[in-house]
Design an enzyme around this catalytic site. Sequence first.
Site, short mmCIF file in Angstrom:
data_model
loop_
_atom_site.label_atom_id
_atom_site.label_comp_id
_atom_site.label_asym_id
_atom_site.label_seq_id
_atom_site.Cartn_x
_atom_site.Cartn_y
_atom_site.Cartn_z
N HIS A 28 74.84 -47.45 -2.51
CA HIS A 28 75.93 -48.37 -2.11
C HIS A 28 77.14 -47.55 -1.46
CE1 HIS A 28 79.27 -51.27 -3.86
NE2 HIS A 28 79.01 -51.62 -2.55
N ASP B 124 57.42 -36.08 -32.75
CA ASP B 124 58.63 -35.64 -32.58
C ASP B 124 59.39 -35.84 -31.52
OD1 ASP B 124 57.70 -33.69 -31.23
OD2 ASP B 124 58.06 -31.73 -32.58
N GLY B 125 58.65 -36.40 -30.48
CA GLY B 125 59.15 -36.94 -29.21
C GLY B 125 59.01 -35.69 -28.11
N GLU B 126 58.53 -34.63 -28.55
CA GLU B 126 58.42 -33.43 -27.75
C GLU B 126 57.23 -33.87 -26.65
OE1 GLU B 126 58.04 -29.64 -29.02
OE2 GLU B 126 59.87 -29.66 -29.97
N ASP C 130 66.96 -59.91 -4.77
CA ASP C 130 67.96 -58.70 -5.35
C ASP C 130 67.15 -57.50 -5.27
OD1 ASP C 130 70.20 -57.48 -5.89
OD2 ASP C 130 70.45 -58.41 -7.82
N ARG D 165 72.33 -45.71 -8.86
CA ARG D 165 73.63 -46.63 -9.10
C ARG D 165 74.84 -45.96 -9.46
NH1 ARG D 165 70.98 -51.51 -12.11
NH2 ARG D 165 69.80 -49.90 -13.01
N GLN D 166 74.80 -44.76 -10.16
CA GLN D 166 75.99 -44.10 -10.71
C GLN D 166 76.46 -43.07 -9.69
OE1 GLN D 166 77.37 -44.95 -13.49
NE2 GLN D 166 79.10 -43.42 -13.71
N ASP E 236 75.00 -61.01 -4.94
CA ASP E 236 76.32 -60.36 -4.82
C ASP E 236 76.25 -59.42 -3.41
OD1 ASP E 236 74.59 -58.00 -4.86
OD2 ASP E 236 74.79 -57.64 -7.13
N LYS F 197 79.69 -61.40 -7.10
CA LYS F 197 79.47 -61.04 -8.48
C LYS F 197 80.61 -60.03 -9.01
CE LYS F 197 76.30 -58.08 -9.66
NZ LYS F 197 74.84 -57.46 -9.78
C1 R5P Z 1 73.46 -54.40 -8.40
O1 R5P Z 1 74.28 -54.07 -7.86
C2 R5P Z 1 72.01 -54.63 -8.25
O2 R5P Z 1 71.76 -54.97 -6.95
C3 R5P Z 1 71.63 -55.57 -9.06
O3 R5P Z 1 72.06 -56.89 -8.93
C4 R5P Z 1 71.76 -55.07 -10.46
O4 R5P Z 1 71.16 -53.91 -10.72
C5 R5P Z 1 71.16 -56.09 -11.42
O5 R5P Z 1 71.48 -55.90 -12.83
P1 R5P Z 1 70.96 -56.82 -13.79
O6 R5P Z 1 69.67 -57.62 -13.99
O7 R5P Z 1 71.25 -55.98 -15.23
O8 R5P Z 1 71.97 -58.12 -13.75
#
Ligand code: R5P
Length: 318
Positions: free
Chosen positions: A134, A41-43, A223, A99-100, A173, A196
Amino acid sequence: MTVVILPFPAQEALASDLGVLLEPHGFDARVGRLDWRRFPDGESLVAIDEAVDGADVVVVASLRDPDAMALALRYAAATAREFGARSMGLVAPYLAYMRQDARFHPGEAITAPLFAGFLENSFDWLATVDPHLHRIPTLDAVFRMPTRCVAAAPAVAEWIRTTVPDAVLIGPDGESEQWVADIAKRAALPYQILSKRRRGDRDVIVSLPDPGLLRDRTPVIVDDIISTGQTIVEALRHLIAAGLRPATCVTIHAVFAAGAYENLLAAGAGRIVSTDTIPHPSNAIGLAPLLAQAAAELLRGAPGKPAQPASEGRSPVI
Ligand code: R5P
């Protein structure tokens, strides 16, 4: 100081390396048992080594799948404290949710500090590798407990310098410049940064590289994270259209959402290489010695009495 290292599934090799590498730092470390299985059940059912009374316990868990792992982490830490752990540390070579760090659209939860608070309710310290910071300047901006960030750049630079000596580094990016410039400097190699625009989870536009700088060199796209792989796929598309050599793709965190790795190979990546922050067949750059150094520094500052969660006294976050 007795240290018991509890590895989440797939982290046994790193846990074992950390155990060996902590000894020269003056710690008597052993790897203990942490079993985690999901019921139909996911627990979650979590079971740990009971012999942790008075020990400094270190959970090793790369947070590649944080939502699935969150409760299991909480259960493991709470149970170790119940068995008498003196302190609880977390080695999370990949730290999710950083990231969020802003509300990009109305009503969104800003999950970086929320996730930090969640971890602090279970652990006294955290060691990780290059979190995706970031707009947040350092982890101290979201964590109150002691943290250490291992920089993968020296190990990545050494790998590129020795394996692809004619490389030109490409950051896909603006955010990647912090890592790419550092790696390029350490490896004494040229680099260029693309720009990007992300239009959706799997929809990104990457600017054209300057082929003048790339000709007669092997392009190495660097990256910090490869998730869907679309960022790198777009960069590869430009390099191939410009008639350049097949690029090597290097990432710190091999997140690789479903199909991403295969898509990169299909898009013409020459070689895909990652550090071992997330277990994956592309792992080629080991960071255990750097993580052991970070863990040793944090263990030296671990609480010397029966530990309370670092977040004791703050309002519950989740
Ligand atoms: C974003 O700012 C990160 O540095 C990566 O460029 C990003 O997370 C890569 O995501 P994806 O592989 O989904 O393009």
